[in-house]
Design a protein around this motif. Structure first.
Motif, mmCIF file in Angstrom:
data_model
loop_
_atom_site.group_PDB
_atom_site.id
_atom_site.type_symbol
_atom_site.label_atom_id
_atom_site.label_comp_id
_atom_site.label_asym_id
_atom_site.label_seq_id
_atom_site.Cartn_x
_atom_site.Cartn_y
_atom_site.Cartn_z
ATOM 1 N N THR A 50 24.399 4.108 -10.257
ATOM 2 C CA THR A 50 24.878 5.182 -11.126
ATOM 3 C C THR A 50 26.303 4.913 -11.594
ATOM 4 N N PHE A 51 27.142 4.438 -10.667
ATOM 5 C CA PHE A 51 28.527 4.099 -11.014
ATOM 6 C C PHE A 51 28.567 3.026 -12.112
ATOM 7 N N LEU A 52 27.777 1.967 -11.935
ATOM 8 C CA LEU A 52 27.757 0.882 -12.914
ATOM 9 C C LEU A 52 27.250 1.368 -14.269
ATOM 10 N N SER A 53 26.218 2.218 -14.240
ATOM 11 C CA SER A 53 25.651 2.729 -15.488
ATOM 12 C C SER A 53 26.659 3.601 -16.232
ATOM 13 N N SER A 146 19.944 7.081 -13.887
ATOM 14 C CA SER A 146 20.348 8.457 -13.607
ATOM 15 C C SER A 146 19.150 9.322 -13.236
ATOM 16 N N THR A 147 18.014 9.109 -13.901
ATOM 17 C CA THR A 147 16.817 9.881 -13.583
ATOM 18 C C THR A 147 16.312 9.566 -12.186
ATOM 19 N N MET A 148 16.250 8.287 -11.842
ATOM 20 C CA MET A 148 15.756 7.905 -10.526
ATOM 21 C C MET A 148 16.691 8.372 -9.413
ATOM 22 N N PHE A 177 32.620 6.964 -15.120
ATOM 23 C CA PHE A 177 33.172 7.447 -16.379
ATOM 24 C C PHE A 177 34.676 7.243 -16.430
ATOM 25 N N GLY A 178 35.357 7.515 -15.299
ATOM 26 C CA GLY A 178 36.807 7.385 -15.265
ATOM 27 C C GLY A 178 37.277 5.958 -15.403
#
Length: 570
Positions: A50-53, A146-148, A177-178
């Protein structure tokens, strides 16, 4: 039957999974039976992804003006965002179905693989067309990640604890995002010292892909080794899996959204007349294929990505519309707020990206806060109503920003958008899951993400159309003379040209960008206000539900034989 209640002494992420029974050693475990260490390893894997995405998604907005200017195609810059979001909106709803028929591991691995390959391809792109195609590939994986992540967390935690667990997940999302915005700006500023070398070696440079490849391998290892729990409905063969995919629905949705984007781009970004063939044909196709998409989903698809049965229920529809509008606000701001500082204040890309950082920091804080409040109180509506108005207030503040605004307004006016919309997204997801059966959780999550993904596309595409339409008009008001048409075209196609113009022309260009971007900010503020109004009818429901209410008895019997009464501990 007894239910557990939360107190101030309760752990934030309560251990809601079931302790393995003696026969568990000889069979695969369900998500509520897996050991704590395994559960945390799974979360580490999906949250790192999630962080990478998220970092991948926010790299582009701050790099967008510079990248598109290098190719002399700033008026087409929105395609760098919409290509990613087009793929996200088309393929995201498939992951809800795929996770049921392929298993959580297979669907998660597919998402990570597509996201990784797309990002690496972006790093090696040497022209606009290759970069747009790479962003599309990355979007196929980004939406799935994100969905998974949401589905896997929902598997392993009770309804009351899911909000808090999702809140912790948002910390990784917010970090991505940051980091993405300032990192994109830093890469842009560094590469601008030698633009030709940057283009020859790829937009980001091949060396930037190396750490990403290492992280990608690590994430896949964590998922492959640990994500082995059993869920109902998994396909028994590859053929069965392939038969259950809604190919026709996905294709018609893809053509619908793509045609709409082409129409907006040719009519408003390119400024072509309504009668032009590249304007009228995409418009007709978008309407025709939207109707076809609805017919396919209702009458043809075996397992439709839209899940028509959810459209008959009030709460899923309201949550979906809210997600659409909230996502429109978020992405309009994330793509165009940094641009204001680059084109009006003439700051460098890194500083412009840093202006989005307060919102990125506020996002995980808002998610964790919402999750903690829901975990503690078992309620979600009042939290939603109280903090859901903050993004609208922030939108008004941003729309009032001026060149002489103080640092508080310039740096922190965007903060309530990150905090407020994070609270909204957390509480509406829990509200959705509270009003459906547990067996429909994965499909409902994909349903909600579909509306959010379409909202992301709309946020970038519609705001881009508004921005370019108003910008052209404002430039024509201010710039006159025999070479005015060429100058207007150059300013629209190359945002970095603004800082190199003579003082009088620069002032006209900066004022034009200021007015045009303010229209986008008002669009974002209106979107979040409408979202607030839409959420008002969503009813409150106690999150301390029994197994019978959620339909979990039946699922437990399918998932964990012999433990059919175990879920009643919730």
């Amino acid at each position: 039957m007894s239910t557990s209640t939360a107190s101030e002494s309760s752990p934030l992420l309560a251990d809601t999974h079931l302790k393995p029974s003696k026969d568990a050693e000889t069979r695969q475990l369900g998500p509520l039976e897996i050991p704590k260490a395994t559960r945390y390893s799974i979360l580490l894997g999906v949250w790192t992804a999630t962080f990478l995405s998220s970092a991948n998604m926010t790299l582009v907005p701050t790099m967008l003006p510079s990248i598109s200017s290098e190719f002399q195609k700033s008026h087409q810059a929105s395609w760098l965002g919409t290509a990613y979001l087009l793929a996200t909106c088309t393929f995201t709803p498939l992951y809800g179905r795929l996770s049921d028929v392929m298993g959580r591991k297979g669907a998660a691995q597919a998402a990570v693989l597509f996201g990784g390959l797309g990002t690496i391809a972006c790093g090696l792109s040497t022209n606009m067309e290759m970069l747009i195609a790479s962003r599309f590939l990355a979007g196929i994986g980004g939406g799935g990640i994100s969905t998974m992540a949401a589905i896997i967390v929902s598997d392993m935690y009770s309804l009351r604890s899911r909000g808090l667990a999702q809140g912790v997940a948002s910390v990784f999302n917010g970090l991505g995002f940051g980091v993405g915005g300032p990192l994109g700006g830093l890469i842009t500023d560094c590469s601008s010292t030698n633009a030709q070398v940057g283009l020859e070696n790829g937009i980001f440079g091949s060396s930037a892909a190396v750490p990403f490849i290492n992280l990608l391998i690590s994430v896949n290892l964590l998922i492959s080794v640990n994500l082995n729990y059993v869920t109902p409905g998994k396909g028994k063969s590859t053929v069965e899996v392939l038969k259950r995919i809604d190919y026709l629905g996905s294709t018609t949705l893809l053509i619908t959204v793509a045609s709409t984007l082409i129409f907006l781009s040719t009519r408003y970004n390119e400024g072509l007349p309504w009668t032009h063939v590249t304007v009228i044909i995409p418009l007709i196709l978008s309407v025709a294929f939207f109707i076809l998409f609805i017919l396919v989903e209702v009458f043809v698809a075996r397992e439709p990505i839209l899940a028509p049965f959810l459209l008959k229920q009030k709460v899923p529809v309201l949550v979906g519309i809210s997600n659409f509008l909230v996502s429109s606000c978020n992405f309009a701001m994330s793509y165009y707020f940094p641009m204001w500082f680059q084109t009006v204040m003439l700051t460098n890309a890194a500083i412009a990206g840093l202006h989005s950082l307060p919102s990125s920091v506020a996002m995980p804080v808002g998610s964790v806060f919402a999750g903690w409040m829901m975990h503690r109180t078992g309620k979600y509506k009042m939290i939603n109503l109280t903090f859901g108005i903050l993004p609208f207030i922030a939108g008004i503040l941003i729309a009032q920003i001026r060149e002489d605004s103080g640092p508080i307004q310039a740096w922190f006016s965007i903060t309530p958008i990150g905090f407020g919309n994070a609270v909204v997204m957390q509480t509406t997801l829990v509200a959705l899951l509270a009003h459906i059966q547990e067996s429909q959780m994965a499909v409902a999550t994909g349903f909600a993400r579909l509306f959010g993904s379409v909202g992301q596309v709309a946020g970038v595409a519609v705001s881009s159309a508004l921005f370019q339409f108003v910008l052209e008009g404002e430039l024509r008001k201010r710039i006159h003379g025999p070479d005015s048409e060429e100058m207007i075209k150059r300013i629209r196609q190359n945002t970095r040209l603004v800082e190199t113009l003579p003082v009088d022309q620069q002032r006209m260009a900066r004022d034009s960008y200021d007015v045009s971007l303010k229209v986008v900010f008002w669009f974002a503020a209106l979107s979040t206000l409408l979202a607030y109004i839409v959420r008002l009818p969503i009813p409150e429901k106690d999150l301390e539900r029994t197994a019978e209410e959620s339909g979990q008895d039946q699922i437990s019997q399918q998932r964990i034989p012999g433990l059919e009464d175990s879920e009643r501990r919730r």
